[in-house]
Design an enzyme around this catalytic site. Structure first.
Site, short mmCIF file in Angstrom:
data_model
loop_
_atom_site.label_atom_id
_atom_site.label_comp_id
_atom_site.label_asym_id
_atom_site.label_seq_id
_atom_site.Cartn_x
_atom_site.Cartn_y
_atom_site.Cartn_z
N ASP A 140 -11.16 35.31 117.80
CA ASP A 140 -10.59 34.15 117.19
C ASP A 140 -9.98 33.17 118.12
O ASP A 140 -9.44 33.82 119.23
CB ASP A 140 -9.35 34.34 116.22
N HIS A 191 -13.23 28.86 111.68
CA HIS A 191 -11.94 29.31 111.47
C HIS A 191 -10.89 28.30 111.18
O HIS A 191 -9.84 28.30 111.40
CB HIS A 191 -11.36 30.02 112.67
N HIS A 195 -5.88 25.22 111.62
CA HIS A 195 -5.21 26.54 111.29
C HIS A 195 -3.94 26.66 110.62
O HIS A 195 -3.03 27.35 110.99
CB HIS A 195 -4.83 27.37 112.82
N HIS A 289 -8.28 38.58 120.14
CA HIS A 289 -8.00 36.97 120.32
C HIS A 289 -8.31 36.67 121.63
O HIS A 289 -8.23 37.17 122.58
CB HIS A 289 -6.72 36.66 119.99
#
Length: 328
Positions: A140, A191, A195, A289
């Site tokens: 991510d 994504h 966020h 990540h």
């Protein structure tokens, strides 16, 4: 002494009268002023205005000096005498029909990817169904790109392709990084734009988040469709249906390495690798990540990645991208 005859005596009075009249005429001629040229006196009658010449074919019986009859007012461009006026034809230029306004130019629609299987609707997938002994490494990107060089280097050294879930903001702020990911043969996914947690968003805001990220990532040179991951993993039946309606399949994870906690949060390179191996199973989806921990600046997932891949390989597993969900 002169003696007048009788004849002379008879003519003498007539001669005297003629002489007296002549003298009187001379005196009058001397006393009266000679006439001079000049404007007529107020008592003089006005000269008669010149009369217009008669039209050809017409007759006039007025003698010079006689008073002329009053003239009728004349109009311009009158027809010839004795002819009825002819109105010229009225020509009305045709009025062109207004052209329909041109529709504003729309950006070309990007080519649509193959739709995801109907069997994946309504799910937030935690494994790749029926994938066999393979693991999908996913990364991510929402904060910074601090760990990306190490991650790309470790994947390239072992010939492994991963799946990168990018936020729209991250793609906009790191277009060279997006280009590096694509050039290295990795898969890119959506994504969201900024966020946020999705369960508190309206359907319209969900659309803005998903489409906004999609367009931004496309502009950076990658196509994220049809893979989507909810920020924070926050989802419910409504939000899953909303992203499905936008053409995306929701993908969660099997295990979160927790490397994002950093050393300040009690994580380490060893704990990252151990968590991945503890959850090892066919079709495992690993969440890691790219960015560094905001407190201590560590990039534990990037640092642990070589060990993670070596241990997965040693356990007899291979690697796949999330395109395996789509049958390719």
């Amino acid at each position: 002494m002169v003696v007048l005859t009788s004849e002379a005596r008879r003519r003498a009075p007539a001669i005297a009268l003629a002489a007296a009249l002549a003298v009187l005429a001379i005196i009058l001629a001397l006393l009266l002023p000679a006439p001079t040229a000049g404007p007529p006196s107020a008592a003089s009658p006005s000269p008669t205005p010149a009369l217009p010449s008669p039209l050809p074919g017409s007759t006039s019986t007025s003698a010079p000096g006689s008073s002329a009859p009053a003239q009728e007012p004349q109009e311009t461009d009158t027809p010839e005498a004795g002819q009825a006026p002819v109105e010229p034809p009225v020509t009305v230029p045709p009025v062109p029909e207004p052209e329909p306004p041109e529709a504003p130019a729309q950006p070309p629609e990007p080519p649509q990817p193959a739709p995801f299987p109907v069997s994946l609707r309504g799910q937030d997938l935690t494994v790749i169904p029926g994938a066999g002994r393979v693991v999908a490494l996913t990364f991510d990107a929402g904060a910074n790109a601090a760990g990306l060089p190490k991650i790309l280097s470790a994947l390239a050294a072992r010939g492994v392709a991963g799946t990168f879930f990018l936020t729209g903001n991250w793609a906009a702020n790191n277009p060279p990084a997006v280009a590096q990911i694509v050039a290295a043969g990795h898969r890119v996914a959506n994504h969201s734009m900024t966020h946020p947690g999705f369960t508190g968003l309206s359907d319209d805001l969900i659309t803005q988040q998903v489409r906004g990220a999609e367009q931004t990532i496309l502009a950076a040179g990658a196509d994220p469709r049809p893979l989507f991951r909810f920020p924070y993993g926050e989802r419910d039946t409504r939000t899953i249906a909303a992203v499905n309606a936008l053409g995306y399949v929701a993908v969660r994870w099997t295990v979160d390495t927790l490397g994002w906690k950093g050393t300040s949060g009690g994580a380490s390179i060893q704990s990252v690798a151990d968590r991945v191996l503890a959850g090892l199973q066919p079709g495992e989806i690993v969440l890691m990540h790219i960015g560094s921990n905001p407190d201590d600046g560590t990039t534990l997932d990037a640092d642990a990645l070589p060990q993670v891949m070596d241990r997965i390989t040693a356990a007899g597993y291979g690697f796949a991208t999330l395109d395996a969900l789509l049958g390719h």
